[in-house]
Write a protein that holds these residues in place. Structure first.
Motif, PDB file in Angstrom:
ATOM      1  N   TYR A 260      35.951  40.161  48.070  1.00  0.00           N
ATOM      2  CA  TYR A 260      36.828  41.104  47.366  1.00  0.00           C
ATOM      3  C   TYR A 260      36.551  42.530  47.849  1.00  0.00           C
ATOM      4  CZ  TYR A 260      32.634  42.051  44.632  1.00  0.00           C
ATOM      5  OH  TYR A 260      31.360  42.396  44.263  1.00  0.00           O
ATOM      6  N   GLU A 262      37.371  46.850  46.327  1.00  0.00           N
ATOM      7  CA  GLU A 262      37.858  47.670  45.218  1.00  0.00           C
ATOM      8  C   GLU A 262      38.636  48.856  45.751  1.00  0.00           C
ATOM      9  OE1 GLU A 262      34.725  48.743  42.592  1.00  0.00           O
ATOM     10  OE2 GLU A 262      34.294  46.664  41.982  1.00  0.00           O
ATOM     11  N   GLU A 263      39.740  49.144  45.089  1.00  0.00           N
ATOM     12  CA  GLU A 263      40.565  50.301  45.459  1.00  0.00           C
ATOM     13  C   GLU A 263      41.065  50.960  44.181  1.00  0.00           C
ATOM     14  OE1 GLU A 263      43.213  49.919  48.861  1.00  0.00           O
ATOM     15  OE2 GLU A 263      44.799  50.901  47.712  1.00  0.00           O
ATOM     16  N   LYS A 266      40.084  49.270  40.911  1.00  0.00           N
ATOM     17  CA  LYS A 266      40.508  47.893  40.626  1.00  0.00           C
ATOM     18  C   LYS A 266      40.011  46.963  41.715  1.00  0.00           C
ATOM     19  CE  LYS A 266      44.503  45.018  39.467  1.00  0.00           C
ATOM     20  NZ  LYS A 266      45.961  44.987  39.188  1.00  0.00           N
ATOM     21  N   ARG A 267      39.588  45.772  41.301  1.00  0.00           N
ATOM     22  CA  ARG A 267      39.072  44.788  42.242  1.00  0.00           C
ATOM     23  C   ARG A 267      40.183  43.844  42.702  1.00  0.00           C
ATOM     24  NH1 ARG A 267      33.715  41.204  41.075  1.00  0.00           N
ATOM     25  NH2 ARG A 267      32.841  43.317  41.179  1.00  0.00           N
ATOM     26  N   TYR A 268      40.192  43.570  44.010  1.00  0.00           N
ATOM     27  CA  TYR A 268      41.163  42.649  44.594  1.00  0.00           C
ATOM     28  C   TYR A 268      40.412  41.579  45.390  1.00  0.00           C
ATOM     29  CZ  TYR A 268      44.451  46.445  43.585  1.00  0.00           C
ATOM     30  OH  TYR A 268      45.198  47.427  42.964  1.00  0.00           O
TER      31      TYR A 268
END
Length: 359
Positions: A260, A262-263, A266-268
């Motif tokens: 994953y 984070e941007e 928010k985690r993707y």
């Protein structure tokens, strides 16, 4: 008095006999343990972009493990998307242009990928590659959230029906230019099946291996006990939520906690839903599949994660060849009834609650 003396002699004889049997049993067990340790062979290697570990018991174990490693590397040369001369790379390079000749293994794994996709209404999609690349998960570039317009342009390239396999000529083609398949969600499962078959063919009756976390068990431990496999706590890599006691099966887990970025806070994660182009978000932290079929277990672990708990349980209830353990975002560990029979829940200390589902 004579009766009491006779009983005492009998009890003494019985105790001595039992002690003698116990000593013989211990001696036999010690001999078995020494024999097993003498035949113990272990190997760690790196292939398919992951660490792989093996433990087997066989007098020719070193030679057998070399054969297993060569088999994995042979499959990697067929399935890799990073090796330019692999069959999958050639297939992707020919998208929209024409067909590519396939080996039996590549044809087989592509067919399995399509079948699992159809079974799960494309929750598992080996043609999702263009979208995953847009997120940066399979490239050397920086991971980032793609523009919505980019995703809308790429999603039409993920229809698995546009991968056409001709079994008569052992060829395949991608009908649309820009399409690409990626076997990352199924290749290690297929390799697990092939390796297990090879080990058994070579006479291995006791072994455990991990292909990047895809666990394969052959028989039991030499002492007859089942192998113990932990299901990781997705919120803590140093913890686990329970132990599975297994033999002659595969245990494969997928989860958004593994890869994953984070941007903007928010985690993707890397498991993309082909319906939306975004990481799957249906309340699950991980899905573990237990099955005799490693290929199917690998594909289903991803598919059920994308589907979410309710649809995943519906699919399980309509099937008879796998069991599952789900870890949910709201703190539940849920085992299908077959999995519950071999699962020891260990998540209470971390506020997980255990549930089972029945057919």
């Amino acid at each position: 008095m004579k009766r009491k003396i006779a009983m005492a002699i009998l009890l003494c004889f019985t105790f001595s006999f039992a002690t003698g049997c116990a000593e013989k049993r211990d001696e036999a067990q010690n001999m078995l343990n020494k024999h097993a340790e003498a035949n113990l062979h272990e190997m760690t290697t790196f292939s398919m972009d992951t660490v792989m570990q093996f433990t087997i018991y066989h007098e020719n174990g070193e030679e057998i493990l070399t054969d297993a490693e060569q088999e994995i590397r042979r499959l990697e040369r067929l399935f890799s998307v990073t090796l330019e001369d692999s069959e999958i790379s050639k297939l992707n390079a020919q998208s929209g242009l024409g067909s590519v000749k396939l080996s039996a293994d590549t044809e087989e794994v592509l067919k399995h990928g399509k079948e699992i996709g159809e079974l799960t209404n494309q929750a598992f999609d080996i043609a999702i590659s263009p979208v995953v690349k847009a997120w940066g998960f399979t490239t050397d570039g920086e991971k980032h959230v793609p523009a919505q317009e980019t995703l809308e342009n790429l999603l039409p390239l993920t229809n698995i029906d546009d991968l056409v396999i001709d079994e008569n000529t052992s060829t395949a083609q991608l009908l649309k230019k820009g399409m690409a398949v990626d076997l990352g969600g199924i290749a290690k499962g297929y390799a697990s099946d092939k390796v297990a078959a090879l080990l058994k063919e070579k006479g291995v009756t006791s072994g455990l291996f991990s292909l990047g976390g895809n666990i394969g068990a052959i028989g039991t431990k030499p002492n007859g006990e089942n192998w113990k496999v932990a299901i990781e706590n997705p919120l803590n890599a140093n913890d686990y939520v329970g132990l599975l006691a297994i033999q002659d099966c595969f245990v494969i887990t997928s989860g958004g906690y593994q890869r994953y970025f984070e941007e903007k806070g928010k985690r993707y994660h890397h498991i993309i839903d082909s319906n939306t182009g975004y990481p799957a978000d249906r309340g699950l932290l991980s899905v573990t599949i237990i099955s005799k079929d490693g290929t199917k277990a690998d594909g289903l672990s991803t598919a059920l994660f994308v589907m979410g708990l309710d649809k995943a349980v519906q699919l399980w209830r309509s099937s008879n060849n796998f069991e599952a353990v789900f870890v949910t975002e709201d703190g539940r560990v849920i085992a299908t009834e077959g999995a519950a029979n071999i699962f020891a829940f260990e998540g209470r200390d971390n506020d997980f609650k255990f549930e089972t589902v029945e057919r």
